[in-house]
Design a protein around this motif. Sequence first.
Motif, PDB file in Angstrom:
ATOM      1  N   ASP A  13       0.840  -1.197   0.000  1.00 13.50           N
ATOM      2  CA  ASP A  13       0.000   0.000   0.000  1.00 13.50           C
ATOM      3  C   ASP A  13       0.871   1.241   0.000  1.00 13.50           C
ATOM      4  O   ASP A  13       1.937   1.268   0.642  1.00 13.50           O
ATOM      5  CB  ASP A  13      -0.906   0.030   1.240  1.00 13.50           C
ATOM      6  CG  ASP A  13      -1.899  -1.118   1.258  1.00 13.50           C
ATOM      7  OD1 ASP A  13      -2.692  -1.211   0.308  1.00 13.50           O
ATOM      8  OD2 ASP A  13      -1.870  -1.912   2.214  1.00 13.50           O
ATOM      9  N   SER A  16      -0.549   7.614   2.655  1.00 16.66           N
ATOM     10  CA  SER A  16      -0.940   8.943   2.223  1.00 16.66           C
ATOM     11  C   SER A  16       0.256   9.891   2.293  1.00 16.66           C
ATOM     12  O   SER A  16       1.233   9.641   3.000  1.00 16.66           O
ATOM     13  CB  SER A  16      -2.064   9.484   3.110  1.00 16.66           C
ATOM     14  OG  SER A  16      -1.560   9.773   4.411  1.00 16.66           O
ATOM     15  N   ARG A  17       0.178  10.985   1.560  1.00 17.67           N
ATOM     16  CA  ARG A  17       1.281  11.942   1.567  1.00 17.67           C
ATOM     17  C   ARG A  17       1.529  12.482   2.970  1.00 17.67           C
ATOM     18  O   ARG A  17       2.675  12.647   3.386  1.00 17.67           O
ATOM     19  CB  ARG A  17       0.998  13.090   0.598  1.00 17.67           C
ATOM     20  CG  ARG A  17       2.215  13.983   0.380  1.00 17.67           C
ATOM     21  CD  ARG A  17       1.956  15.098  -0.611  1.00 17.67           C
ATOM     22  NE  ARG A  17       3.176  15.836  -0.888  1.00 17.67           N
ATOM     23  CZ  ARG A  17       4.015  15.563  -1.877  1.00 17.67           C
ATOM     24  NH1 ARG A  17       3.745  14.553  -2.700  1.00 17.67           N
ATOM     25  NH2 ARG A  17       5.102  16.283  -2.060  1.00 17.67           N
ATOM     26  N   ASP A  19       1.006  10.921   5.783  1.00 20.14           N
ATOM     27  CA  ASP A  19       1.682   9.870   6.550  1.00 20.14           C
ATOM     28  C   ASP A  19       3.156   9.770   6.151  1.00 20.14           C
ATOM     29  O   ASP A  19       4.021   9.544   7.000  1.00 20.14           O
ATOM     30  CB  ASP A  19       0.994   8.526   6.336  1.00 20.14           C
ATOM     31  CG  ASP A  19      -0.340   8.426   7.070  1.00 20.14           C
ATOM     32  OD1 ASP A  19      -0.573   9.250   7.978  1.00 20.14           O
ATOM     33  OD2 ASP A  19      -1.146   7.544   6.725  1.00 20.14           O
TER      34      ASP A  19
END
Length: 448
Positions: A13, A16-17, A19
């Motif tokens: 996966d 997100s940016r 994260d």
Amino acid sequence: MVHYKSTMVEPIDLPSRGDRERALEEAGYNVFNLDAEDVFIDLLTDSGTGTMSEDQWAALLRGDESYAGSKSFRRLEAAVDDVMGFPHVVPAHQGRGAENVLYGTLLEEGDVALNNTHFDTTRAHVANQGADPIDCPVEVATDPGAPGDFKGDFSIERGREVVEEVGTDRVPVVIQTITNNSAAGQPVSVENTRRVAEFADEIDATFVIDACRFAENAYFVTEREAEYAEASVADVAREQLGYADALVMSGKKDGLSNVGGFVATQDEALADRCKQRAILYEGFPTYGGMAGRDMEALAVGLREAVEEAYVADRIEGIRTLASLLEDRDVPVYTPTGGHAVYLDAEAVFPHLESSDFPGQVLVCELYREGGVRGVELGSFAFPGTDRPELVRLAVPRRTYHREHFEHVADAAAAVLERADEATGLEIKREPEVPELRHFTAELEPSSR
């Protein structure tokens, strides 16, 4: 070229940016400190990260875990002799364990070790013995855009200059790394290996080949060295290695295994000396830090590594990634070498000084943009040396496919689009051993 089908899959996966931003800051802007689950495509290293074959997995089941005289060691010993031509084998848990065994045996305080280009752990092991690691690359190795079939070669001229400066008594070891990892994975010609062997013999030094990627190097020889145009990869590999007095090997590269390494030598007396040090630091000489099952997998992997179809597919994968990057105008070290594609961070960030660690900035921006983890091999990894500011994208064997490479290339292109916005980094905390600082140091955005 060989074709594969997947018999086991692992879901991955892209965090997100937000994260990714948090993970990068918490890691001290050093991607070695990231958790693997925070990485989408992991090109940090090709060492032990590849996919083993069905024959290797089957071999694990017959592992003989005897402490002494293991049948699995005998199969590894036979594979090293058959594939590489060295009868005396001292196993270790991985390549740096083998380096400790060999260089701890051969070097002492005040010595000098010559190498086409020392890699990080090799440099550190030499320095740990109180010796001085000196690089002898050919001149074109430091120019990412220069043409050349064998930019990984050892400069005999530079080696002679060092010997004249320090004297032959201080140079007991001459090393040639094939392929030359610190010089963008560039190959080394057999002719150069012959000449280095003669040079080492002239000064009465032990000639060591760091054979981590010996099969990839042999493939390039069959492509680029006219004398070997009709030769097999297996035959070239055995001849080229045969010029050395000893080998140091990480089985996690062209052994196609997830762990393991060894020292191999033609010299029974040297092997006996190495065994004594191995007992102290690695384990008994017939397991040396490896389980029997791991020796079985390594024995199979060594034989698979010199199969024409395998190695052709391996190199083609590297070239595919390079081509996709070049199509997006990302500056790449050329010609493409083995095991990795190297990006030219100086060309990406011409406004950053070497003290800003442009390679490490590029590593961080690749992760920030696409969750891609590479490694810097420039002024951050090699302090005090004059090397190009490179970022290595090392490709695990038999693991990623074209769609992964396209994502990497897209991420790099996005970084390039906003390259003029990038700012430098500075070191916040680093270990005492400078040769190893890039593994654990923490950085922060520059205050300059």
